[in-house]
Enzyme design. Structure first.
Site, short mmCIF file in Angstrom:
data_model
loop_
_atom_site.label_atom_id
_atom_site.label_comp_id
_atom_site.label_asym_id
_atom_site.label_seq_id
_atom_site.Cartn_x
_atom_site.Cartn_y
_atom_site.Cartn_z
N LYS A 127 7.83 -5.64 -3.17
CA LYS A 127 6.29 -5.97 -3.91
C LYS A 127 7.37 -6.36 -5.03
O LYS A 127 8.22 -5.88 -6.04
CB LYS A 127 5.70 -4.44 -4.08
CG LYS A 127 5.35 -3.97 -2.74
CD LYS A 127 3.73 -4.27 -2.30
CE LYS A 127 2.68 -3.96 -1.21
NZ LYS A 127 2.74 -2.83 -1.53
N HIS A 130 5.39 -6.00 -11.17
CA HIS A 130 4.54 -6.55 -12.57
C HIS A 130 4.29 -5.81 -13.93
O HIS A 130 4.88 -4.67 -13.67
CB HIS A 130 3.65 -6.92 -11.39
CG HIS A 130 2.15 -5.60 -11.22
ND1 HIS A 130 2.03 -4.67 -12.01
CD2 HIS A 130 2.10 -5.43 -9.57
CE1 HIS A 130 1.91 -3.40 -10.74
NE2 HIS A 130 1.72 -3.68 -9.67
N HIS A 133 3.89 -1.67 -14.04
CA HIS A 133 5.19 -1.02 -14.19
C HIS A 133 5.68 -1.00 -15.04
O HIS A 133 6.64 0.13 -15.07
CB HIS A 133 6.64 -1.59 -12.93
CG HIS A 133 6.08 -1.00 -11.37
ND1 HIS A 133 5.44 -2.71 -10.69
CD2 HIS A 133 5.51 -0.56 -10.57
CE1 HIS A 133 5.30 -2.98 -9.12
NE2 HIS A 133 4.94 -1.40 -9.38
N1 ARG Z 1 6.43 4.75 -5.67
C1 ARG Z 1 4.62 5.19 -6.00
C2 ARG Z 1 4.22 3.59 -6.67
O1 ARG Z 1 4.90 2.32 -7.66
C3 ARG Z 1 5.57 5.93 -7.86
C4 ARG Z 1 6.10 6.24 -6.77
C5 ARG Z 1 5.77 8.26 -7.72
N2 ARG Z 1 6.51 8.86 -7.45
C6 ARG Z 1 6.34 9.63 -6.73
N3 ARG Z 1 7.38 10.56 -6.77
N4 ARG Z 1 6.12 10.00 -5.53
O2 ARG Z 1 3.05 4.23 -7.00
#
Ligand code: ARG
Length: 572
Positions: A127, A130, A133
């Site tokens: 993905k 962007h 982030h």
């Molecule tokens: N990858 C997830 C996102 O982009 C965030 C992860 C956050 N960390 C976790 N331990 N759930 O939404």
């Protein structure tokens, strides 16, 4: 560093007050209005024990402690004892401390022997990385640096979103419409295109979704073809992410993302079962959280594949076992508040008391002036493009000025990227904000370029001093601190003095903006001092004293910038 509250408490202490020195120190305030003293001690609480009017008590204390050599004078105003520190004394100790500590000024060892995990950034592979982030990435990294400066052993984890049903979709989409050639050229943009197409097509032909589920099932069961594709997507994504991390000068100790926990899932399921927490619901396995007023936590789907929260449970248990953390901090958007509440509750129900040490540090949304983004519709602003644009725009601004003796490309990088970082850390993290180029790159506002420019200004003053003067500054040979008692000098010094405390507060509240704002205050006060006073005066004693304050301000600004992961250029 001298702890003035402690010193004052020792002076105030008297058996008759019925308070310990520690209690007195805690009661001492710092008046917002500086005409009410540098410190003030309120006597209301004492009225009861001493059976006297608080004004009277304040008066008695004021006349008793007046003679102390570190006080300029002491006043009783109503129920308060207002204390004015002798400025020369304050200056001498502050400047000596800052000079001695140098790059360490602001650091402490209050976290010594304790381990903290900071999990941040954590983008989803395949993905786009962007503008959204930037928040977790930059806030998380500042929290890491601030904890590191407090002496904690800090582990930085990037919990990559590299697993889940969306990879089933991605695999199907790639098989149908993808090509290795396109992937080579523009990995993320191509993957995003396939993914967008998948959603469009699946609306017409829902059987695509079944195909995607099957692909993810195969991936979770280690089928060679799916695994190879997924690995390729992951590698390509990571190399794109790393370009951005390099620009931001960010590294991680671990990239163990969601997929890392796939083989740890069966044990988690077993444990949930053994602890009688799993309930079946339409073929899926859930933990019922209704008694706690929350929707159920979905542990497995009806085909047995795992879910986001399941992987987070496995991750927490693994981290506790592997790192034995004292604190595990999750820097993740506030949109996931419910997810984290559910997850903590499940850990609690599993009997893990340490779930209290797992802390979700949420933040608000970033939006763009030109409107909202949508990954599915392919409307995104890439973080890399934003950083590049910041650097380009900064280079233009610098070129309009005098560029003698500076490496424009290098400085544009330091200032442009710093500007983006600073804007990100300027507001309370929980607030939503709109990304604005005008605000980011303004050299006069409360911005990164403004603070960096203040650092440059301090450096330039020091550069124009003679070697002899600089030697005197380095050795703190200051003949008379009386030259540093003006309002602006003293206010600046007090802000520098408070910086270590501010850093601790920023750590305790997981709030880098506390430091950012203090840094703006220091910069503004430095500029005031710089305008109000002539620094490079004839009189050598006065000149050296003032240069010593400039040097301390420079050190404080550079150290604070460093904690925000920004560069402190000497010229720009
Ligand atoms: N990858 C997830 C996102 O982009 C965030 C992860 C956050 N960390 C976790 N331990 N759930 O939404």
């Amino acid at each position: 560093m001298i702890d003035y509250k402690k010193l004052i408490a020792a002076e105030i202490f008297d058996e008759a007050l019925g308070l310990t020195e520690e209690q007195i120190a805690e009661m001492i305030e710092i008046p917002v209005d500086t005409t009410m003293g540098d410190y003030a001690f309120p006597c209301f609480r004492l009225a009861k024990t001493m059976r006297k009017a608080p004004q009277l008590i304040a008066q008695e204390i004021a006349s008793r402690i007046e003679g102390c050599e570190i006080f300029d004078h002491v006043e009783q105003v109503n129920a308060y004892v207002n204390i004015f520190i002798r400025k020369e004394y304050f200056m001498e100790h502050l400047l000596k401390d800052v000079a001695k500590q140098g790059a360490d000024y602001g650091r402490s060892d209050r976290g010594a022997g304790r381990t903290v995990i900071v999990e941040y950034s954590s983008p989803n592979i395949a993905k786009p990385f962007h503008i959204g982030h930037i928040r977790s990435t930059v806030i998380g990294n500042a929290i890491y640096k601030i904890f590191d400066a407090q002496g904690y052993h800090v582990i930085r984890i990037n919990h990559l979103g590299d697993y889940g049903t969306q990879f089933g979709k991605m695999i199907v989409a790639y098989r149908k419409w993808g090509s290795e050639e396109e992937l080579e050229k523009e990995p993320i943009k191509s993957l995003l295109r396939y993914y967008t197409k998948f959603h469009e097509e699946a609306e017409k032909d829902p059987s695509l979704n079944d195909e995607a589920r099957k692909a993810f099932y195969n991936l979770e069961h280690g089928e060679a073809e799916e695994t190879a594709l997924w690995k390729r997507f992951r590698e390509l994504s990571l190399s794109e992410f790393n370009r951005v991390y390099d620009m931001l000068d960010i590294t991680f100790d671990s990239y163990a993302g969601e997929s890392f926990y796939s083989d740890k899932m069966p044990a988690v399921l077993q444990e949930l079962k053994d602890k009688n927490l799993l309930v079946e619901s339409q073929g899926a396995q859930i933990v019922d959280l209704e008694p706690y007023g929350m929707a159920p936590a979905l542990i497995t789907k009806s085909d047995g594949t795992s879910l986001y929260v399941t992987r987070d449970i496995a991750a927490a248990i693994y981290r506790k076992e592997h790192y034995d953390f004292d604190k595990c901090i999750y820097v993740v958007a506030s949109q996931q508040n419910l997810h984290f509440r559910q997850w903590k509750k499940v850990l609690e129900l599993m009997g893990y008391e340490w779930q209290e040490d797992c802390i979700h540090v949420p933040f608000g949304l970033v939006s763009l002036e030109e409107g909202t983004m949508s990954t599915r519709k392919g409307r995104v602003v890439f973080l890399e493009d934003v950083l590049n644009k910041a650097v380009e725009k900064t280079a233009e601004i610098i070129r309009e000025k005098n560029t003698d003796g500076i490496d424009v490309d290098e400085i544009a990088k330091e200032v442009g990227i710093g500007a983006v970082i600073f804007q990100e850390l300027s507001n309370n993290r929980i607030k939503d904000y709109t990304f604005s180029w005008d605000k980011v790159l303004n050299f006069d506002g409360e911005t990164g370029p403004y603070v960096q420019y203040t650092h440059v200004r301090a450096c330039s003053v020091l550069r124009s001093a003679s070697e002899e003067d600089l030697k005197a500054v380095a050795e703190q040979q200051i003949a008379d601190y009386g030259y540093l008692t003006s309002e602006s000098a003293y206010t600046l010094a007090k802000l520098i003095y408070r910086m270590p405390e501010v850093i601790s507060e920023a750590a305790d509240k997981y709030e880098p903006s506390i430091l950012t704002r203090h840094l703006v205050d220091i910069a503004q006060e430095f500029n005031k001092f710089y305008h109000d006073e002539h620094i490079l005066v004839e009189n050598a004693d006065e000149r050296v004293a003032k240069l010593a304050l400039v040097s301390a301000a420079r050190t404080a600004i550079a150290n604070a910038l460093n904690l925000l992961n920004m560069k402190a250029p000497e010229r720009m």
